[in-house]
Write an enzyme that holds these catalytic residues in place. Sequence first.
Site, PDB file in Angstrom:
ATOM      1  N   ARG A   7       0.863  -1.196   0.000  1.00  0.00           N
ATOM      2  CA  ARG A   7       0.000   0.000   0.000  1.00  0.00           C
ATOM      3  C   ARG A   7       0.895   1.240   0.000  1.00  0.00           C
ATOM      4  O   ARG A   7       1.726   1.397   0.903  1.00  0.00           O
ATOM      5  CB  ARG A   7      -0.873   0.057   1.261  1.00  0.00           C
ATOM      6  CG  ARG A   7      -1.751  -1.181   1.487  1.00  0.00           C
ATOM      7  CD  ARG A   7      -3.006  -1.147   0.653  1.00  0.00           C
ATOM      8  NE  ARG A   7      -3.689  -2.431   0.706  1.00  0.00           N
ATOM      9  CZ  ARG A   7      -4.762  -2.686   1.441  1.00  0.00           C
ATOM     10  NH1 ARG A   7      -5.284  -1.750   2.198  1.00  0.00           N
ATOM     11  NH2 ARG A   7      -5.327  -3.880   1.413  1.00  0.00           N
ATOM     12  N   GLU A  52       0.764   4.062   1.149  1.00  0.00           N
ATOM     13  CA  GLU A  52       0.250   5.026   2.130  1.00  0.00           C
ATOM     14  C   GLU A  52       1.243   6.171   2.201  1.00  0.00           C
ATOM     15  O   GLU A  52       2.422   5.944   2.454  1.00  0.00           O
ATOM     16  CB  GLU A  52       0.164   4.396   3.527  1.00  0.00           C
ATOM     17  CG  GLU A  52      -0.486   3.032   3.590  1.00  0.00           C
ATOM     18  CD  GLU A  52      -1.976   3.119   3.776  1.00  0.00           C
ATOM     19  OE1 GLU A  52      -2.501   4.247   3.836  1.00  0.00           O
ATOM     20  OE2 GLU A  52      -2.611   2.053   3.825  1.00  0.00           O
ATOM     21  N   ARG A  77       0.430   2.816  12.685  1.00  0.00           N
ATOM     22  CA  ARG A  77      -0.419   1.671  12.327  1.00  0.00           C
ATOM     23  C   ARG A  77      -0.272   1.246  10.886  1.00  0.00           C
ATOM     24  O   ARG A  77      -0.929   0.304  10.460  1.00  0.00           O
ATOM     25  CB  ARG A  77      -1.880   2.036  12.508  1.00  0.00           C
ATOM     26  CG  ARG A  77      -2.121   2.491  13.882  1.00  0.00           C
ATOM     27  CD  ARG A  77      -3.419   2.004  14.416  1.00  0.00           C
ATOM     28  NE  ARG A  77      -3.521   2.582  15.730  1.00  0.00           N
ATOM     29  CZ  ARG A  77      -4.407   3.483  16.071  1.00  0.00           C
ATOM     30  NH1 ARG A  77      -5.322   3.836  15.215  1.00  0.00           N
ATOM     31  NH2 ARG A  77      -4.413   3.987  17.269  1.00  0.00           N
ATOM     32  N   HIS A  78       0.517   1.970  10.102  1.00  0.00           N
ATOM     33  CA  HIS A  78       0.592   1.657   8.673  1.00  0.00           C
ATOM     34  C   HIS A  78       1.997   1.283   8.251  1.00  0.00           C
ATOM     35  O   HIS A  78       2.962   1.941   8.639  1.00  0.00           O
ATOM     36  CB  HIS A  78       0.131   2.853   7.833  1.00  0.00           C
ATOM     37  CG  HIS A  78      -1.325   3.121   7.946  1.00  0.00           C
ATOM     38  ND1 HIS A  78      -1.850   3.971   8.883  1.00  0.00           N
ATOM     39  CD2 HIS A  78      -2.370   2.617   7.253  1.00  0.00           C
ATOM     40  CE1 HIS A  78      -3.173   3.980   8.758  1.00  0.00           C
ATOM     41  NE2 HIS A  78      -3.523   3.173   7.771  1.00  0.00           N
ATOM     42  N   GLU A 101      -8.398  -1.135  13.764  1.00  0.00           N
ATOM     43  CA  GLU A 101      -8.973  -2.097  12.811  1.00  0.00           C
ATOM     44  C   GLU A 101      -7.941  -3.185  12.515  1.00  0.00           C
ATOM     45  O   GLU A 101      -6.815  -2.891  12.141  1.00  0.00           O
ATOM     46  CB  GLU A 101      -9.334  -1.363  11.516  1.00  0.00           C
ATOM     47  CG  GLU A 101      -9.856  -2.281  10.435  1.00  0.00           C
ATOM     48  CD  GLU A 101      -9.686  -1.668   9.035  1.00  0.00           C
ATOM     49  OE1 GLU A 101      -9.959  -0.471   8.847  1.00  0.00           O
ATOM     50  OE2 GLU A 101      -9.252  -2.429   8.141  1.00  0.00           O
ATOM     51  N   SER A 110     -10.785  -6.497   7.621  1.00  0.00           N
ATOM     52  CA  SER A 110     -12.000  -6.119   6.886  1.00  0.00           C
ATOM     53  C   SER A 110     -12.503  -7.353   6.173  1.00  0.00           C
ATOM     54  O   SER A 110     -11.700  -8.161   5.701  1.00  0.00           O
ATOM     55  CB  SER A 110     -11.691  -5.110   5.785  1.00  0.00           C
ATOM     56  OG  SER A 110     -11.486  -3.866   6.329  1.00  0.00           O
ATOM     57  N   ARG A 157      -0.697  -5.861  12.349  1.00  0.00           N
ATOM     58  CA  ARG A 157      -1.666  -5.163  13.228  1.00  0.00           C
ATOM     59  C   ARG A 157      -2.114  -6.089  14.358  1.00  0.00           C
ATOM     60  O   ARG A 157      -2.245  -5.668  15.503  1.00  0.00           O
ATOM     61  CB  ARG A 157      -2.911  -4.760  12.451  1.00  0.00           C
ATOM     62  CG  ARG A 157      -2.718  -3.606  11.552  1.00  0.00           C
ATOM     63  CD  ARG A 157      -3.482  -2.372  12.025  1.00  0.00           C
ATOM     64  NE  ARG A 157      -3.228  -1.336  11.053  1.00  0.00           N
ATOM     65  CZ  ARG A 157      -4.147  -0.852  10.226  1.00  0.00           C
ATOM     66  NH1 ARG A 157      -5.394  -1.254  10.317  1.00  0.00           N
ATOM     67  NH2 ARG A 157      -3.829   0.062   9.355  1.00  0.00           N
TER      68      ARG A 157
HETATM   69  P1  AMO Z   1      -8.345  -3.728   3.866  1.00  0.00           P
HETATM   70  O1  AMO Z   1      -7.838  -2.785   2.851  1.00  0.00           O
HETATM   71  O2  AMO Z   1      -9.211  -3.141   4.950  1.00  0.00           O
HETATM   72  O3  AMO Z   1      -9.199  -4.887   3.183  1.00  0.00           O
HETATM   73  O4  AMO Z   1      -7.119  -4.467   4.537  1.00  0.00           O
HETATM   74  C1  AMO Z   1      -7.332  -5.566   5.394  1.00  0.00           C
HETATM   75  C2  AMO Z   1      -6.480  -5.469   6.636  1.00  0.00           C
HETATM   76  O5  AMO Z   1      -5.107  -5.325   6.282  1.00  0.00           O
HETATM   77  C3  AMO Z   1      -4.439  -4.505   7.235  1.00  0.00           C
HETATM   78  N1  AMO Z   1      -3.855  -3.342   6.570  1.00  0.00           N
HETATM   79  C4  AMO Z   1      -2.658  -2.813   6.871  1.00  0.00           C
HETATM   80  N2  AMO Z   1      -1.741  -3.164   7.783  1.00  0.00           N
HETATM   81  C5  AMO Z   1      -0.616  -2.423   7.855  1.00  0.00           C
HETATM   82  N3  AMO Z   1      -0.336  -1.366   7.069  1.00  0.00           N
HETATM   83  C6  AMO Z   1      -1.239  -0.982   6.118  1.00  0.00           C
HETATM   84  N4  AMO Z   1      -0.952   0.041   5.317  1.00  0.00           N
HETATM   85  C7  AMO Z   1      -2.460  -1.712   5.994  1.00  0.00           C
HETATM   86  N5  AMO Z   1      -3.542  -1.633   5.182  1.00  0.00           N
HETATM   87  C8  AMO Z   1      -4.375  -2.623   5.532  1.00  0.00           C
HETATM   88  C9  AMO Z   1      -5.451  -4.086   8.269  1.00  0.00           C
HETATM   89  C10 AMO Z   1      -6.759  -4.240   7.510  1.00  0.00           C
HETATM   90  O6  AMO Z   1      -7.846  -4.477   8.362  1.00  0.00           O
HETATM   91  N6  AMO Z   1      -9.576  -7.057   0.298  1.00  0.00           N
HETATM   92  C11 AMO Z   1      -9.932  -6.558   1.621  1.00  0.00           C
HETATM   93  C12 AMO Z   1     -10.146  -7.702   2.588  1.00  0.00           C
HETATM   94  C13 AMO Z   1     -11.356  -8.567   2.297  1.00  0.00           C
HETATM   95  O7  AMO Z   1     -12.465  -7.991   2.190  1.00  0.00           O
HETATM   96  O8  AMO Z   1     -11.209  -9.790   2.213  1.00  0.00           O
HETATM   97  C14 AMO Z   1      -8.819  -5.636   2.108  1.00  0.00           C
HETATM   98  O9  AMO Z   1      -7.688  -5.676   1.664  1.00  0.00           O
HETATM   99  O10 AMO Z   1      -5.365  -4.990   9.340  1.00  0.00           O
END
Ligand code: AMO
Length: 427
Positions: free
Chosen positions: A210, A212, A218-219, A350, A353, A401
Site C-alpha cells: 500500500r 500510504e 499503524r501503517h 482495525e 476487513s 496489526r
Molecule cells: P483492507 O484494505 O481493509 O481490506 O485491509 C485488510 C487489513 O489489512 C491490514 N492493513 C494494513 N496493515 C498495515 N499497514 C497498512 N498500510 C495496511 N492496510 C491494511 C489491516 C486491515 O484491516 N480485500 C480486503 C479484505 C477482504 O475484504 O477480504 C482488504 O484488503 O489490518
Amino acid sequence: MKNFFISDIDNITPGKEVHVKGWAQDIRLMKNIAFIIVRDSTGLVQATVKRDCPDFHKLETLSRESVVEITGTVPEKVQSNIGREILVTSVELINMAEVPLPIGITDNVETDMDTRFNSRFLDLRKPEIGRIFQAKSAILWGIRNFLMSQGFTEVQTPKTVSAATEGGAELFHVKYFEKNIFLNQSPQLYKEMLVASGVERVFEVGPAFRAEEHNTPRHLNEFTSIDIEMGFADHHDAMHMLENAIAKGISNFLENVRDASSFSVVKEKPVTPFPRVSYLECIKILKGEGYPAVHGEDLNNEALKIIGKKFDGFYFITDWPTSVRPFYTALLDNNPEYTKSYDLQFREIEITSGAQRVHNPAELKRRIEDKGLDSDDFEFYLRTFKYGMPPHAGWGLGLERLVQVILGLPNIREASLFPRDRNRVFP
Ligand code: AMO
C-alpha cells in the site's frame, strides 16, 4: 550442525561434559576468574572460566557478540543468578565481532528507532525484540492450523498485477517491461477467482503493498495479509471463521511461547463470539457522546476511540455504508445503502476487513463502473463470474496489526522484521 542448545542444559546430569555454541553476550574478566554470558536462541548460560583453563588468555581479546564454542561440565550447584552454569575446560573463538558494536544488545540505553532499524540484525538479538517474532510465528501458525482444520487450502497468488482492488491512490506503480503495472494491494480478486475455480475454501498468507503517504504507528507500506475466501458462505459465516481463527492464534501463542502472558496485553484466549455492533449503532453512540459523526462517512480515529472505549478487546462493526466499501461488497438484501460487510476491531484499531461479495456478474460490472473504474481492466476477473460463481465471503487480516494489538506494541514497525515505510526501504 548444532544439535545441543543452551536450554538443553536444564536436562543434563551434573558432571557431564557439554558443548555450547552461541554469542558471547557479556565478558567479565578478573584476575583469576572470568565469566562469559553465552546466548543462543533458547536462552543464556554463564560460562565460568578459571585462570588454570588453558584458554584463559583468549578472553583478554574476546569481544562482545563474538561467536564462540565453549566446552565444560555442568556443576552440582549452580552459582549464577541466570540459573545455568558450565565450568569451562576450553574456549574456541569461531568468529570475532568488530568493536564497537553499532548498537548495544544488553545496555540499558534507549536507542532511537531509526538507529535500531539500521542495524536490525543486531536489534533482533535483544531477547525482548526476538520474542515478538516468536509470538508472530506462533499466532500465525495457530491461525494456519485452524484454517487447515476447517478444510482450507493455502495458495500463492501474483503480487505483480494490472488492476487495483482497494482504491487507486494507494498503488505502487512498477515498470514491467513495456507495461506499467502495480504491486498488489490485496489478493482479493484472485481469492474470489479461486472460489470460482472450485477451491471452495481458500487462504493465502502473503505480502500486500500500500502506497500510504503518511507515516503512522499503524501503517506499513508492505504488510503481511492473511486472506480467506469461502464459497457458499455469507458474511456471518466469515465472521464466525474469523473470531475462531483469532482465538486459535492467541491460544497457540499463549500455550507455546515461553512467558507469553508476561509480555502480552491479551493474557487469555478471547471469549467467542465477539460482540457485534452495526455502523448505525456506532453513529448513535457517537451522537450520544456529542461527537459530530457524519452518517455515511468512514469512522475516523477519533470516532473509533470513542467506540473502542465501549468494548474491551475484540468486536465487530458490521453493515457499513455502500459508499465506503469496495465494489465487490454485497449489499444488504433489504437496504442497498448498506453492505454485508464488517471490520474486526481491537479497541480503536482495525485488524480485519471482510464481507460477503457480489456474485452476480452484471451487478459486479455495474458496481465497478459506479466506483469510476474501467470494467475492461477487470475483464479477467469478471469472466470467472459468468460460468458458475457461488455466493462467497471472506476477509483480509493484517498480521502485523494483530501482533501489535496482542502484544500492545506502540508502533506497528516493531512487528515487522524489516519494516517498509515512507522513508525506509533498507535494510
Ligand atoms: P483492507 O484494505 O481493509 O481490506 O485491509 C485488510 C487489513 O489489512 C491490514 N492493513 C494494513 N496493515 C498495515 N499497514 C497498512 N498500510 C495496511 N492496510 C491494511 C489491516 C486491515 O484491516 N480485500 C480486503 C479484505 C477482504 O475484504 O477480504 C482488504 O484488503 O489490518
